[in-house]
Write an enzyme that holds these catalytic residues in place. Sequence first.
Site, PDB file in Angstrom:
ATOM      1  N   ALA A   1       0.850  -1.185   0.000  1.00  0.00           N
ATOM      2  CA  ALA A   1       0.000   0.000   0.000  1.00  0.00           C
ATOM      3  C   ALA A   1       0.886   1.235   0.000  1.00  0.00           C
ATOM      4  CB  ALA A   1      -0.915  -0.002   1.215  1.00  0.00           C
TER       5      ALA A   1
ATOM      6  N   VAL B   1       4.996  -1.352   2.729  1.00  0.00           N
ATOM      7  CA  VAL B   1       4.767   0.063   2.405  1.00  0.00           C
ATOM      8  C   VAL B   1       5.440   0.398   1.082  1.00  0.00           C
ATOM      9  CG1 VAL B   1       4.978   2.449   3.169  1.00  0.00           C
ATOM     10  CG2 VAL B   1       4.688   0.621   4.857  1.00  0.00           C
ATOM     11  N   LYS B   2       4.646   0.887   0.137  1.00  0.00           N
ATOM     12  CA  LYS B   2       5.170   1.331  -1.158  1.00  0.00           C
ATOM     13  C   LYS B   2       5.655   2.774  -1.034  1.00  0.00           C
ATOM     14  CE  LYS B   2       2.839   0.169  -4.936  1.00  0.00           C
ATOM     15  NZ  LYS B   2       1.693  -0.017  -5.858  1.00  0.00           N
ATOM     16  N   ILE B   3       6.884   2.983  -1.488  1.00  0.00           N
ATOM     17  CA  ILE B   3       7.500   4.315  -1.439  1.00  0.00           C
ATOM     18  C   ILE B   3       8.007   4.658  -2.839  1.00  0.00           C
ATOM     19  CG2 ILE B   3       9.333   5.729  -0.441  1.00  0.00           C
ATOM     20  CD1 ILE B   3       7.402   4.914   1.683  1.00  0.00           C
TER      21      ILE B   3
END
Length: 217
Positions: free
Chosen positions: A57, A83-85
């Site tokens: 996400a 966690v998508k960065i």
Amino acid sequence: MKFFLDTANFEEIKEAYGWGVIAGVTTNPSLVSKEGNIDFYARVKEIADYVQGPTSAEATSMEKDVLLKQALEIAALSPNIVVKIPCYPDGLGVVKELSKKGIKTNVTLIFSANQAVLAAAAGATYVSPFVGRLDDISEDGIRLIEDVKEAFIMGGNDTKIIAASLRHPAHVLACAKAGADYGTVPFKVLKQLFNHPLTAKGIDQFNADWAKFLAAK
């Protein structure tokens, strides 16, 4: 190559998981917005709780402190969260901080092998090279997967490659052959992977023959 489903549609997720081929889900605010007036955090938690596997996400702020705060809020939703960065300098700084805390990350919007190597150096769990978007501008998306794979093997990196922006079955096969660890695909493309006219013809023939057998009893 394992498969992630790229969606925020819960019905698609449930159906695809019934097929037994999905290892996790990737999503982002744009995909969530397509589902109507629903809360982003609530939908991400719902997906992660159902999937019981990696659920990527996206955190989106371009301010480092805000991005870190947002990432920590997303990670707290479920132990399955990745966690998508986005790949930019402060983004990778946040990846480093999250890595120190044992939080898994997926560095996205990768368009060069250099970016992937930098993300791995920051401690990214996954990198997501975007194949289709490179093809859209007449660059070679599959070559990018090959280059990243070669660089990671030579460097001894544990970071996994998620082939992203896959538009059709030919992309999927090419990425599998190029050494991608995962392919993240829309529901439509996942369904297309099953299709072959000879399979459909064979199933129809088996069903017709079975119907004859039942009628003769």
